[in-house]
Scaffold this active site. Structure first.
Site, PDB file in Angstrom:
ATOM      1  CE  LYS A   1      20.171  17.556  -3.915  1.00  0.00           C
ATOM      2  NZ  LYS A   1      21.193  16.619  -3.383  1.00  0.00           N
ATOM      3  NE  ARG A   2      17.158  16.529   6.055  1.00  0.00           N
ATOM      4  CZ  ARG A   2      16.903  15.253   5.871  1.00  0.00           C
ATOM      5  NH1 ARG A   2      16.035  14.882   4.944  1.00  0.00           N
ATOM      6  NH2 ARG A   2      17.501  14.331   6.600  1.00  0.00           N
TER       7      ARG A   2
END
Length: 270
Positions: free
Chosen positions: A92-93
């Site tokens: 979940k960058r």
């Protein structure tokens, strides 16, 4: 060179599966609370499910929790996954451009993953570094499976539609337009969201967590989210497999259950 979604489709067809095995080495499930324990946990799951998995989704957080040994364990786990099975790095960058570039290098070059989950909250310039390589896939958070997703993701925006639909349209029709290499994270816990996003984007792939421990209805989710040809969804399941007395049997049971719904979907479409 084939795109990520070409690779995913080929694997799904080869093993007749849309099951994505989640590699989430929860501390409470490990025989040994250590990076080595996390590695052994994942190695066992891979060995027992590699003939039915359409993909694997290692969750970076559980490895990062063990520091440098955890990072090493993640790299070792990734090397165990057969080359023809797509990898979804669940990280979940998302950050400003130069930081996202570093995150993209980490996911795609250092770790050699095929795809990664990304947050759209910072906008298109933050997602751009992940979308640059046409052979890699990006799963953009759209309507997530957690209860708190409604705090922001269902808010109405211009035109009266929910924010998650705006994200879906912006991501797939604008940000990823050049390479068509974006999919959407749309949780299996929200059947109406699955239905609405699928109506807007008939061919885009969804990563749909929430089946099993989170309580998602697998039948309703698949009927709402599958594309007309019985593809278009990858269902990550972790604890429903890892906590089973026999993970191999549990994974196969999920594959069969998914395929029953795929057949029903194709029947309706014909």
């Amino acid at each position: 060179m084939a795109s990520f979604f070409d690779k995913l489709r080929a694997r799904a067809e080869a093993v007749d599966s849309l099951l994505c095995v989640g590699l989430d080495p929860h501390q409470s499930e490990l025989e040994e609370d250590s990076a080595e324990g996390a590695f052994k946990f994942c190695a066992k799951l891979i060995e027992e499910t590699k003939d039915v998995a359409a993909g694997y989704k290692p969750n970076a957080a559980f490895f990062e929790a063990y520091g440098t040994p955890g990072a090493d364990a993640l790299e070792r786990v990734l090397k165990l996954i057969p080359k023809d099975i797509p990898i979804v790095l669940d990280a979940k960058r998302g950050d400003i451009g130069s930081t996202s570039e570093a995150y993209a290098r980490a996911a795609f070059e250092t770790l050699a993953c095929d795809s990664v989950t990304v947050s759209p909250y910072l906008g298109g310039d933050a997602c751009a570094p992940f979308l640059k390589d046409p052979t890699k896939g990006v799963w953009v958070l759209c309507k997530t499976s957690n209860p708190g997703s409604a705090d922001l993701q269902t808010m109405e925006v211009a035109g009266g539609k929910p924010l998650y639909l705006h994200v879906a349209d912006l991501c797939c029709n604008t940000w990823a337009k050049e390479h068509n290499n974006a999919g959407l994270v749309v949780g299996a816990t929200d059947v109406e969201a699955l239905r609405r996003v699928r109506a807007e984007l008939p061919k885009v792939w969804f990563l749909s967590p929430g089946v099993g421990a989170q309580g998602g209805d697998i039948s309703a989710a698949l009927q709402a989210g599958l594309s007309a040809d019985g593809f278009g969804m990858l269902l990550p399941i972790s604890r429903g497999i890892s906590k089973a007395a026999d993970p191999r049997t549990a994974a196969e049971a999920f594959r069969v259950e998914i395929n029953v719904q795929r057949a029903a979907k194709r029947s309706k479409a014909s």
